[in-house]
Structure formats: C-alpha cells, structure tokens
Design an enzyme around this catalytic site. Structure first.
Site, PDB file in Angstrom:
ATOM      1  N   HIS A   1      -8.280  -8.310   7.610  1.00 43.89           N
ATOM      2  CA  HIS A   1      -7.351  -7.401   8.296  1.00 43.89           C
ATOM      3  C   HIS A   1      -7.164  -7.792   9.759  1.00 43.89           C
ATOM      4  CE1 HIS A   1      -5.131  -4.009   6.810  1.00 43.89           C
ATOM      5  NE2 HIS A   1      -5.286  -3.352   7.941  1.00 43.89           N
TER       6      HIS A   1
ATOM      7  N   LYS B   1       0.829  -1.210   0.000  1.00 46.24           N
ATOM      8  CA  LYS B   1       0.000   0.000   0.000  1.00 46.24           C
ATOM      9  C   LYS B   1       0.861   1.256   0.000  1.00 46.24           C
ATOM     10  CE  LYS B   1      -3.859   1.993   2.624  1.00 46.24           C
ATOM     11  NZ  LYS B   1      -4.715   1.804   3.819  1.00 46.24           N
TER      12      LYS B   1
ATOM     13  N   ARG C   1      -3.777  -9.255  10.326  1.00 47.03           N
ATOM     14  CA  ARG C   1      -2.690  -8.269  10.478  1.00 47.03           C
ATOM     15  C   ARG C   1      -2.692  -7.710  11.896  1.00 47.03           C
ATOM     16  NH1 ARG C   1       0.584  -4.870   7.243  1.00 47.03           N
ATOM     17  NH2 ARG C   1       0.486  -2.642   7.641  1.00 47.03           N
TER      18      ARG C   1
END
Length: 328
Positions: free
Chosen positions: A273, A221, A276
């Site tokens: 997510h 990203k 993560r």
C-alpha cells in the site's frame, strides 16, 4: 382468572381471547402481565391470525450462519468475515444472540486487546458483529435491533502516511528486477506507482482492460470501474511483458520479501500500500488537485483523500503566509 401471582413473586398470564386461541406467559411484574393480556385481547380481535412471537432463543452462531447464507455469501470477503465472526462467537461463549449487550462486548474486547490484538482489529470485529444484527433486522430474520449499538469503537491514534522518495523508488524497482524470483512484481509495482492502484487491482489487469493509453480497473474495493491514463511507454511495456511471461500471477509475497531486503522500512501493514500512498503524495506535492486525486484513487468519499491534503505545496506556504507572526 387470566392473571395470577406465582409463589416466586412472578405473574402468570393465561388468556383465551377467542375460542381456541390461548396464550400463556410468565412476567416479572403485574403491570407487564396486564399489558400482555390487553395486547393479546386487542390484537386477536383485530386479526384472527395474530399470535405473540416466542422469545428468540437462537445462539449467536446461528445468526452468523443465517447472515452468511442470506448476505455474507454475496460479499467479496464474505468467507473471511464469516471465519472472524465464528471466532468472535467462540470468544463470547456463543450466547443467546438477544442477550448480548454492551458489557459482554466490552469485556471480550478488553481480553482481545490484553492479548495483543490491535485497536483497529478489535474495531473491525465489533463492526462485523453489529453488521450481523443490523442486516438480519432489515431482513426481518430477527425482530430486535443490535443490542449493543451504543458501544463505541476504540479511538485510534492516526498514523502518518508513509511514502517513498524518488531515490527509494529507484532502489525498490532495481531490487525487484535483480532479486525477484518472479518476473511480475517489478511491473506490477510500476503500475501501482503510475496509477495509484492497489496491488490486487494492478495484478488483475487483463488485455481487454487496456483502452488506448489508459488502464481500466474493474475489481476495485468500492465496486466501481475507473480508468486511469498512463504513458504509451508503460502500455507497451505491459503488452510486451505479457507476450514474454503471460498474464500477472499472484506475486505479492515475492514483492514483500524484496521490499524487506532493501533499506526501505515501511510501516507495519503498508507493504504494497506504500506504493499507492507514494503516487498520491507525489501527485499532491506536484500541484495536483485533491478532487482529481479522489477520482484517480477511486475513493468513495473525499474524506479519505483529504489525508493527503497537507502535502500540497500551497498548504505549506499558507502556514507561513497566514501565520500569527507574519504581521509583526
């Protein structure tokens, strides 16, 4: 006479500073008309090529098209942003871009939120619109800054970061092996848990991105390449998997289905997510350094990583050691 008052009260300027260079404009007040006349005379003397720019009457949708052609096309999510911007133009009634002001933006934002749009989504749309004006102003496509730059985004309530406990990690990995219709999600999830990588980063791994006992993430990203060490067992597992099943394919949908079938109830928007967050939370709770975590996760700013700082064991102990009741 170069300045005269019209019947409706406005003032008309008709000035020819040099032969063949004639400028006409209608303004609200006499002072504005006098300033315009003086500017035309002065600048024509300084440069024979000067001429006042006509008022920019381009629609907002035209600026969005120019933004995409000149800048948006180079962005990873340029097409998605362009679609959101076109929808925002429609919601605003596609006005003349220079006439959009804070009141119009606030009104359409209020309609969005009344229809169920979240504050975060509304802020994103506002940010994308501001970026169109700012980028085109930098490129000299428009000669005015963003006309609604002073409107502030909606203040959002910070959500607690969810992460998986070790029993939940075991439950999830077992479910991915038993219930997944694809062989890939279980191993992609394991890579995310081992490295803190985003799902897309782990899914895009290729053989040339394994360097010894480390994984290289290049499609990040932040646009930066980062390398994260892993165990030799995980590297061997990945290589064996590729021999049997080929490279990873897009399997995020299968992962979400399996996750929903477990007892785990992730917060909205944190499906993949949460892996993560789980890596980051366990890293900090195990005594890892916050700056090291920043490099592993690839955050551009330490402020992003500081969300996990409260999980550090010394942070919790300090609440006891330094609290106001300790000395009593």
């Amino acid at each position: 006479m170069s300045i005269e008052q019209l019947p409706d009260g406005r003032w008309k300027v008709d000035v020819e500073p040099v032969k063949g260079r004639r400028f006409r404009k209608t303004l609200k007040t006499k002072a504005e008309a006098q300033r315009f006349e003086a500017t035309c005379r002065t600048l024509c003397v300084q440069s024979n090529n000067w001429a006042p720019r006509p008022k920019d009457r381009r629609k907002l949708s035209e600026l969005v098209g120019l933004w995409f052609d000149l800048h948006g096309i180079s962005l990873t999510d340029g097409l998605r942003r362009a679609a959101i911007l076109r929808a925002s133009c429609k919601a605003l009634g596609d006005p003349v871009a220079s006439t959009v002001d804070g009141a119009k933006i606030a009104a359409v934002r209020a309609r969005w939120m009344a229809n169920g749009v979240t504050g975060k989504t509304a802020n994103n749309r506002l940010g994308y619109l501001k970026a169109v004006y700012n980028e085109l102003h930098k490129l000299d496509v428009i000669d005015y800054p963003c006309p609604f730059s002073r409107i502030k985004p909606v203040r959002l309530q910070e959500r607690p970061l969810a992460y998986l406990t070790k029993p939940q990690i075991t439950e999830l990995l077992d479910a991915l092996k038993a219930r997944s219709t694809s062989p890939h999600p279980a191993l992609v999830a394991r890579i995310c848990l081992a490295t803190g990588a985003r799902w897309g980063e782990a899914q895009a791994l290729r053989p040339d991105r394994i360097r010894g006992n480390a994984l290289v993430f290049a499609n990040t990203k932040s646009k930066r390449v980062r390398m994260v060490p892993v165990t030799a067992e995980l590297v061997a597992m990945i290589q064996q998997h590729w021999k049997q099943h080929g490279l990873f394919t897009n399997c995020i949908g299968v992962f979400r289905q399996v996750l929903l079938s477990t007892t785990i109830n992730p917060p909205r928007g944190q499906a993949s997510h949460i892996l993560r967050h789980t890596f980051a939370a366990h890293f900090i709770m195990g005594g890892g350094h916050i700056v090291t975590l920043k490099e592993i996760l690839g955050h551009a700013s330490l402020n992003m990583t500081m969300r996990y700082a409260h999980l550090a064991p010394e942070h919790l102990n300090d609440a006891i050691r330094l609290g106001p009741l300790t000395q009593l």
